[in-house]
Design a protein around this motif. Structure first.
Motif, PDB file in Angstrom:
ATOM      1  N   ILE A  46       0.873  -1.174   0.000  1.00  0.00           N
ATOM      2  CA  ILE A  46       0.000   0.000   0.000  1.00  0.00           C
ATOM      3  C   ILE A  46       0.911   1.224   0.000  1.00  0.00           C
ATOM      4  CG2 ILE A  46      -1.783   1.232   1.291  1.00  0.00           C
ATOM      5  CD1 ILE A  46      -2.372  -1.722   2.456  1.00  0.00           C
ATOM      6  N   THR A  47       0.780   2.076  -1.007  1.00  0.00           N
ATOM      7  CA  THR A  47       1.729   3.168  -1.186  1.00  0.00           C
ATOM      8  C   THR A  47       1.576   4.285  -0.164  1.00  0.00           C
ATOM      9  OG1 THR A  47       0.293   4.204  -2.818  1.00  0.00           O
ATOM     10  CG2 THR A  47       2.026   2.742  -3.643  1.00  0.00           C
ATOM     11  N   ASP A  48       0.404   4.437   0.451  1.00  0.00           N
ATOM     12  CA  ASP A  48       0.231   5.503   1.434  1.00  0.00           C
ATOM     13  C   ASP A  48      -0.056   4.908   2.810  1.00  0.00           C
ATOM     14  OD1 ASP A  48       0.011   8.024   2.571  1.00  0.00           O
ATOM     15  OD2 ASP A  48      -1.960   8.450   1.742  1.00  0.00           O
ATOM     16  N   SER A  49      -1.311   4.761   3.174  1.00  0.00           N
ATOM     17  CA  SER A  49      -1.665   4.343   4.533  1.00  0.00           C
ATOM     18  C   SER A  49      -2.687   3.216   4.527  1.00  0.00           C
ATOM     19  CB  SER A  49      -2.240   5.516   5.325  1.00  0.00           C
ATOM     20  OG  SER A  49      -1.289   6.528   5.483  1.00  0.00           O
ATOM     21  N   LEU A  50      -2.568   2.339   5.494  1.00  0.00           N
ATOM     22  CA  LEU A  50      -3.563   1.312   5.770  1.00  0.00           C
ATOM     23  C   LEU A  50      -4.168   1.644   7.120  1.00  0.00           C
ATOM     24  CD1 LEU A  50      -5.060  -1.372   5.414  1.00  0.00           C
ATOM     25  CD2 LEU A  50      -3.024  -2.539   6.306  1.00  0.00           C
ATOM     26  N   ASP A  51      -5.481   1.912   7.146  1.00  0.00           N
ATOM     27  CA  ASP A  51      -6.211   2.196   8.382  1.00  0.00           C
ATOM     28  C   ASP A  51      -7.179   1.052   8.629  1.00  0.00           C
ATOM     29  OD1 ASP A  51      -4.889   4.601   8.436  1.00  0.00           O
ATOM     30  OD2 ASP A  51      -6.621   5.796   7.828  1.00  0.00           O
ATOM     31  N   MET A  52      -7.065   0.435   9.796  1.00  0.00           N
ATOM     32  CA  MET A  52      -7.961  -0.654  10.191  1.00  0.00           C
ATOM     33  C   MET A  52      -8.741  -0.195  11.412  1.00  0.00           C
ATOM     34  SD  MET A  52      -5.303  -3.824   9.735  1.00  0.00           S
ATOM     35  CE  MET A  52      -6.573  -5.051  10.044  1.00  0.00           C
ATOM     36  N   GLN A  53     -10.096  -0.268  11.313  1.00  0.00           N
ATOM     37  CA  GLN A  53     -10.944   0.210  12.395  1.00  0.00           C
ATOM     38  C   GLN A  53     -12.208  -0.628  12.482  1.00  0.00           C
ATOM     39  OE1 GLN A  53     -11.440   4.221  10.909  1.00  0.00           O
ATOM     40  NE2 GLN A  53      -9.731   4.977  12.123  1.00  0.00           N
ATOM     41  N   GLY A  54     -12.899  -0.534  13.623  1.00  0.00           N
ATOM     42  CA  GLY A  54     -14.240  -1.091  13.764  1.00  0.00           C
ATOM     43  C   GLY A  54     -14.365  -2.567  13.465  1.00  0.00           C
ATOM     44  N   GLY A  55     -13.433  -3.380  13.902  1.00  0.00           N
ATOM     45  CA  GLY A  55     -13.500  -4.820  13.670  1.00  0.00           C
ATOM     46  C   GLY A  55     -12.829  -5.288  12.397  1.00  0.00           C
ATOM     47  N   GLY A  56     -12.146  -4.394  11.687  1.00  0.00           N
ATOM     48  CA  GLY A  56     -11.413  -4.808  10.488  1.00  0.00           C
ATOM     49  C   GLY A  56     -10.297  -5.772  10.835  1.00  0.00           C
ATOM     50  N   LEU A  84       0.616   2.724   9.167  1.00  0.00           N
ATOM     51  CA  LEU A  84      -0.344   1.685   9.530  1.00  0.00           C
ATOM     52  C   LEU A  84      -1.021   2.084  10.832  1.00  0.00           C
ATOM     53  CD1 LEU A  84      -1.696  -1.098   9.279  1.00  0.00           C
ATOM     54  CD2 LEU A  84       0.373  -2.104  10.259  1.00  0.00           C
ATOM     55  N   LEU A  85      -2.349   2.203  10.799  1.00  0.00           N
ATOM     56  CA  LEU A  85      -3.156   2.499  11.975  1.00  0.00           C
ATOM     57  C   LEU A  85      -4.071   1.316  12.243  1.00  0.00           C
ATOM     58  CD1 LEU A  85      -4.439   4.365  14.164  1.00  0.00           C
ATOM     59  CD2 LEU A  85      -6.028   5.129  12.355  1.00  0.00           C
ATOM     60  N   ILE A  86      -4.010   0.792  13.472  1.00  0.00           N
ATOM     61  CA  ILE A  86      -4.936  -0.249  13.916  1.00  0.00           C
ATOM     62  C   ILE A  86      -5.641   0.306  15.143  1.00  0.00           C
ATOM     63  CG2 ILE A  86      -5.211  -2.615  14.721  1.00  0.00           C
ATOM     64  CD1 ILE A  86      -2.616  -3.300  13.201  1.00  0.00           C
ATOM     65  N   ASP A  87      -6.919   0.692  14.961  1.00  0.00           N
ATOM     66  CA  ASP A  87      -7.697   1.371  15.990  1.00  0.00           C
ATOM     67  C   ASP A  87      -8.917   0.529  16.317  1.00  0.00           C
ATOM     68  OD1 ASP A  87      -9.220   3.059  17.588  1.00  0.00           O
ATOM     69  OD2 ASP A  87      -8.900   4.823  16.325  1.00  0.00           O
ATOM     70  N   GLY A  88      -8.967  -0.017  17.523  1.00  0.00           N
ATOM     71  CA  GLY A  88     -10.054  -0.900  17.923  1.00  0.00           C
ATOM     72  C   GLY A  88     -11.330  -0.205  18.342  1.00  0.00           C
ATOM     73  N   LYS A  89     -11.354   1.121  18.326  1.00  0.00           N
ATOM     74  CA  LYS A  89     -12.547   1.848  18.758  1.00  0.00           C
ATOM     75  C   LYS A  89     -13.724   1.562  17.831  1.00  0.00           C
ATOM     76  CE  LYS A  89     -14.269   6.297  20.065  1.00  0.00           C
ATOM     77  NZ  LYS A  89     -13.959   7.184  21.121  1.00  0.00           N
ATOM     78  N   GLY A  90     -14.891   1.424  18.425  1.00  0.00           N
ATOM     79  CA  GLY A  90     -16.102   1.172  17.661  1.00  0.00           C
ATOM     80  C   GLY A  90     -16.983   0.171  18.373  1.00  0.00           C
ATOM     81  N   ASN A  91     -18.109  -0.126  17.812  1.00  0.00           N
ATOM     82  CA  ASN A  91     -19.074  -1.028  18.437  1.00  0.00           C
ATOM     83  C   ASN A  91     -19.060  -2.427  17.849  1.00  0.00           C
ATOM     84  OD1 ASN A  91     -20.081   0.865  20.283  1.00  0.00           O
ATOM     85  ND2 ASN A  91     -21.314   1.806  18.674  1.00  0.00           N
ATOM     86  N   SER A  92     -18.022  -2.781  17.123  1.00  0.00           N
ATOM     87  CA  SER A  92     -17.970  -4.107  16.518  1.00  0.00           C
ATOM     88  C   SER A  92     -17.725  -5.173  17.587  1.00  0.00           C
ATOM     89  CB  SER A  92     -16.837  -4.166  15.487  1.00  0.00           C
ATOM     90  OG  SER A  92     -16.715  -5.480  14.999  1.00  0.00           O
ATOM     91  N   PRO A  93     -18.372  -6.339  17.454  1.00  0.00           N
ATOM     92  CA  PRO A  93     -18.079  -7.441  18.377  1.00  0.00           C
ATOM     93  C   PRO A  93     -16.761  -8.140  18.044  1.00  0.00           C
ATOM     94  CG  PRO A  93     -19.697  -8.121  16.761  1.00  0.00           C
ATOM     95  CD  PRO A  93     -19.439  -6.661  16.517  1.00  0.00           C
TER      96      PRO A  93
END
Length: 176
Positions: A22-32, A54-63
């Protein structure tokens, strides 16, 4: 994104590789999730990601947990795959974001290898759904399979507010 091998311990097929550039950024959020697993006698594939940030952010309402995972499941004899991350600038894990390589069986867990040209930041404990999971980079073994190793190469490492790097084992050697 998932690659897995199924069929129980008698099945010997290996899981596929997950390779992302990925040439720029990979953002993972909300159960990704990006994951490689084995549920058989075959080994899981590896995950290799090359990106600038690379951002891995667990915030969100995903189970579901948010992160990158490699598992040797409890019904397998195969080994878990390795997680290899090449980040040009910053890797950030926050709000229960996770990078985990685990073994729940006789198979060994994979290793985690991170090379960051900037910073590795692991911060915080998630509070969504009363789930106080630490933000973590972890290798573990819950049964007799060996835990993998963690290698982080970076000019700057920040661990704060409950975020951590863990190598654990219940019945055998923990990782390094």
């Amino acid at each position: 994104i998932s690659s897995a091998t199924y069929g129980g311990p008698a099945s010997e097929g290996a899981g596929g590789e997950v390779n992302l550039t990925i040439t720029d950024s990979l953002d993972m959020q909300g159960g990704g999730q990006i994951r490689v697993d084995t549920w058989s006698g075959g080994n899981a594939g590896n995950v290799t990601i090359s990106t600038h940030n690379l951002l891995i952010d667990g915030k969100g309402n995903s189970p579901f947990a948010t992160g990158i995972f490699s598992d040797a499941s409890d019904s397998s004899n195969g080994n878990g795959g390795d997680i290899n991350l090449i980040v040009g600038d910053t890797l950030t894990l926050q709000n229960s974001g996770q990078i985990h390589a685990e073994s729940w069986s006789v198979g060994d867990a994979g290793s985690i290898n991170i090379h960051s040209g900037g910073a590795v930041i692991i911060v915080g404990v998630g509070t969504d759904n009363d789930d106080l999971q630490p933000t973590s980079l972890a290798v573990s073994s819950m049964m007799i399979g060996q835990a993998g190793d963690i290698q982080v190469t970076t000019p700057y490492l920040q661990l704060s507010d409950g975020g951590g790097i863990f190598a654990t084992s219940n019945m055998t050697s923990g990782g390094n």
